[in-house]
Design a protein around this motif. Structure first.
Motif, short mmCIF file in Angstrom:
data_model
loop_
_atom_site.label_atom_id
_atom_site.label_comp_id
_atom_site.label_asym_id
_atom_site.label_seq_id
_atom_site.Cartn_x
_atom_site.Cartn_y
_atom_site.Cartn_z
N UNK A 420 45.32 43.80 39.73
CA UNK A 420 44.17 44.55 39.22
C UNK A 420 44.18 45.97 39.78
N UNK A 421 44.49 46.09 41.06
CA UNK A 421 44.49 47.40 41.72
C UNK A 421 45.61 48.29 41.18
N UNK A 422 46.82 47.77 41.16
CA UNK A 422 47.97 48.58 40.74
C UNK A 422 47.83 49.02 39.29
N UNK A 423 47.32 48.11 38.45
CA UNK A 423 47.18 48.44 37.03
C UNK A 423 45.83 49.07 36.69
N UNK A 424 45.05 49.34 37.72
CA UNK A 424 43.73 49.98 37.56
C UNK A 424 42.89 49.29 36.49
N UNK A 425 42.78 47.97 36.63
CA UNK A 425 42.04 47.21 35.63
C UNK A 425 40.54 47.18 35.90
N UNK A 426 40.14 47.47 37.13
CA UNK A 426 38.72 47.54 37.45
C UNK A 426 37.97 46.24 37.24
N UNK A 427 38.63 45.11 37.49
CA UNK A 427 37.95 43.82 37.36
C UNK A 427 37.56 43.32 38.75
N UNK A 428 36.49 42.51 38.77
CA UNK A 428 36.03 41.96 40.03
C UNK A 428 36.52 40.52 40.14
N UNK A 429 36.94 40.12 41.35
CA UNK A 429 37.43 38.76 41.55
C UNK A 429 36.40 37.91 42.27
N UNK A 430 36.25 36.67 41.82
CA UNK A 430 35.28 35.78 42.48
C UNK A 430 35.87 34.39 42.67
N UNK A 431 35.45 33.76 43.76
CA UNK A 431 35.68 32.33 43.93
C UNK A 431 34.52 31.61 43.24
N UNK A 432 34.71 30.34 42.94
CA UNK A 432 33.59 29.55 42.41
C UNK A 432 32.46 29.53 43.43
N UNK A 433 32.83 29.44 44.72
CA UNK A 433 31.83 29.41 45.79
C UNK A 433 30.95 30.65 45.77
N UNK A 434 31.56 31.82 45.51
CA UNK A 434 30.78 33.06 45.41
C UNK A 434 29.73 32.93 44.32
#
Lengths: 444, 219
Positions: A420-434
């Motif tokens: 996501x960072x290298x390709x500048x996708x600007x997405x947020x990552x979450x665990x199910x727990x989050x």
């Protein structure tokens, strides 16, 4: 035959591989390989190598192959040809330079994701063959440096991150205190004999993702689960030795884990959101110890959350509003078939779930798994470039309004974060727990 | 020429069948024993139900995702594999030989059908050859032995076709035909063609692991 593509690859330097190889002689290589082949391999290796008809049907199963513009040297069967295939053909008479190259292929060009086993008509298990190659690297002392460091931590501390015993207990008590600010009666029960559930996590959780322990504690307390965590080594369910070819340590780690649970006389082990740890407990480590199935039932977090939500022990106050997508982690999807439960949980937590394709058993790996991310900075660019197809998948769902990616696996988080960072996708990552922590009804 | 014919059609044929059947049994038994000694997991996890489930998905055309993604290859491969069994066993000329030698006979293909199916096999072999030479990944994977194996399979069909149509030198070609068929039979257990023997076990094992342990599909 021609190998034009292989020559284009830039040389990556890794001290572990290079300094290890510098100490090798052809005689030593031959002796070690012959012993390995004689003592540790049998019908599977023989059948896999002797029946592969080089049809190329596995090529498009591999994200490395697809992401590197169909470079033939990244096809699963080609990786076997360049490593074990050649070694067996030459009966172990290969040079240190050959071993260096083979180590790099086995450790950094294959995530052991087993997708190709679903594309090979014969069901040849290339992951098994790459693990055999890694075992040879281990026996020869040519494991990549960063991965070997992690394996050393496992050997010295029985956890992945050099966490000392008092630091572990301290981290749990710290998270307990933090969480008590929110729920005063909350406890993280240590060493509770006879609890229903033994909750285990991977080394990085106390080390730098401590909020996950906090959230798990809130979920457990809210759901009224009778749970415990051990105050002794065995709390870490991760196992990079499984990937470094150190099978003896892999088995020791799993034994410590199972024994900690058995000492506390729990009914079952619930593990945090980690894929490789599940593989080590459910598939490889238990087998190394001679257990057909784990000696204590082992449940991955996805399945556990599914139970809690389905039974109503956890209720959702307000669903997560922005669209999410699901990344299927190989080790719990191809490794345990949890994809439908994962979707049940995601649907219960989120307003909108947008699917990536291919998905479920046919998902693309995050390219971090199989110990590849643990080979560290030298191979990071290669790893991220080797998963362009995942970046394209993510980009496609982004155009459909997705803002968040659910990845219920630590390795996947690491891998996707880089993509996501290298390709500048600007997405947020979450665990199910989050997400559960964010959306659940909490006690007043 | 006649002596050579008698030798190829007699003792050598016996030898080929013995090597083939003996080889199949030997490979199966030795592999099973080796698995028992070194890969006990294979026995531990093998499940008949899930093995069959997986094998069926991979035998039936378009039963697996990969076969649906490559329809041409799927059709060619399926027909090719059917024909290399059908033609040698049910070809009229072969059935006649069995009848003459052992006085046993069974259903046979019409001559035109046999001719057509032979051409299908030869065409499929050409298709595989072109694939090996043209597709970069398959080309990269190919070793000289892969071409030899393909030639071993194609040879009896090409020579048989030649002999049947009585083209120039067909008598000699008939002997070459028998010889190439015998070499093929004898080679099956000991080359990559052994996938004929091991396919059900390998696919079955992977199907068992996926089905019974991992609760996932493998097609």
């Amino acid at each position: 035959m021609v190998e034009p593509a292989a020559q284009k690859k830039p040389k990556i330097h890794d001290k572990g591989i290079e300094q290890g190889a510098a100490k090798l002689t052809p005689e030593r290589i031959e002796t070690v390989i012959r012993q390995f082949l004689k003592n540790e391999t049998g019908a599977r290796l023989k059948a896999y190598l002797e029946t592969c008809v080089h049809c190329g049907l596995c090529s498009e199963a591999c994200h490395f192959y697809l992401s590197n513009d169909n470079d033939p040297s990244f096809a699963p069967a080609a990786k076997v040809k360049q490593t074990l295939g050649e070694i067996v053909k030459r009966k172990g008479r290969v040079s240190p330079a050959f071993i260096e190259k083979a180590c790099e292929i086995a450790h950094t060009e294959c995530n052991l994701c087993r997708r190709c086993a679903m594309y090979c008509p014969f069901g040849i298990d290339v992951a098994y063959l790459m693990l055999a190659m890694r075992r040879i690297c281990h026996l020869l002392g040519t494991t990549p440096q960063y991965l070997q460091d992690t394996a050393h931590s496992h050997s010295a501390t029985l956890n992945q991150m050099w966490v000392k015993e008092d630091e572990w207990i301290d981290s749990l008590q710290w998270q307990e205190e933090e969480a008590q600010e929110e729920i005063p009666a909350l406890r993280i029960p240590l060493e509770k004999e006879g609890a229903d559930i033994f909750y285990s996590v991977i080394g990085p959780e106390p080390k730098f993702r401590a909020q996950l322990i906090y959230q798990a504690a809130v979920i457990m307390n809210t759901a009224g689960v009778d749970w415990t965590m051990p105050a002794t080594p065995g709390w870490d369910n991760s196992d990079m030795c499984m990937y470094s070819g150190d099978n003896e340590m892999m088995a020791r780690l799993k034994r410590a884990h199972f024994e900690a649970a058995m000492r506390l006389k729990v009914k079952r082990i619930v593990m945090g959101e980690c894929g490789h740890a599940f593989r080590s407990v459910y598939d490889m480590g238990n087998r190394a110890l001679g257990w057909r199935m784990p000696p204590i039932p082992v449940v991955h977090a996805i399945e556990f959350y599914y139970e809690l939500l389905k039974s109503g022990r956890i209720r959702i106050a307000k669903k997560y509003p922005t669209p999410v997508t699901i990344h299927d982690p190989c080790n719990v999807v191809r490794g345990r078939g949890l994809h439908e439960m994962l979707r049940y949980v995601a649907d219960a937590l989120c307003e909108t779930v947008v699917e990536m394709h291919p998905n479920r058993e046919h998902n693309y790996c995050c390219s971090a798994g199989g110990g590849v991310i643990n080979t560290g900075p030298p191979f990071k660019n290669k790893r991220v470039a080797g998963n362009r197809v995942k970046a394209e998948q993510l980009f496609r769902v982004k155009t459909k309004g997705v803002k968040t990616v659910i990845a219920p696996c630590h390795n996947c988080h690491g891998g996707l974060e880089d993509i996501i960072h290298v390709n500048q996708l600007g997405l947020e990552l979450k665990f199910l727990g989050d997400l559960i922590y964010e959306t659940m009804e909490k006690p007043e | 020429m006649h002596a050579l014919y008698s030798f190829v059609a007699g003792p050598l044929l016996w030898a080929a069948f013995i090597v083939f059947f003996g080889g199949v049994v030997y490979r199966l038994v030795s592999m099973a024993l080796l698995a028992h000694k070194k890969d006990l997991v294979v026995y531990s996890y093998m499940s008949l139900r899930y093995a069959l489930r997986s094998i069926m998905h991979w035998l039936v055309p378009f039963g697996s995702l990969n076969s649906r993604k490559r329809p041409v290859l799927t059709i060619v491969t399926f027909i090719f594999h059917c024909c290399i069994f059908l033609v040698p066993i049910f070809l009229f000329a072969h059935v006649v030989l069995w009848k003459e030698s052992w006085n046993v006979s069974w259903w046979y293909l019409s001559e035109a059908t046999g001719d057509l199916l032979t051409l299908v096999v030869i065409g499929a072999c050409l298709f595989f050859l072109v694939r090996r030479l043209v597709l970069p990944d398959v080309k990269y994977l190919s070793s000289p032995s892969d071409f030899v194996v393909l030639a071993l399979v194609a040879a009896p069909f090409i020579t048989g076709f030649w002999t049947y149509h009585q083209w120039v030198g067909f008598r000699a070609m008939g002997i070459v035909h028998m010889l190439s068929g015998e070499i093929l039979l004898a080679a099956i257990p000991f080359t990559k063609l052994s996938h004929m023997i091991f396919f059900p076990f390998m696919r079955g094992y992977m199907g068992s692991e996926f089905g019974a342990i991992r609760h996932a599909r493998d097609w």
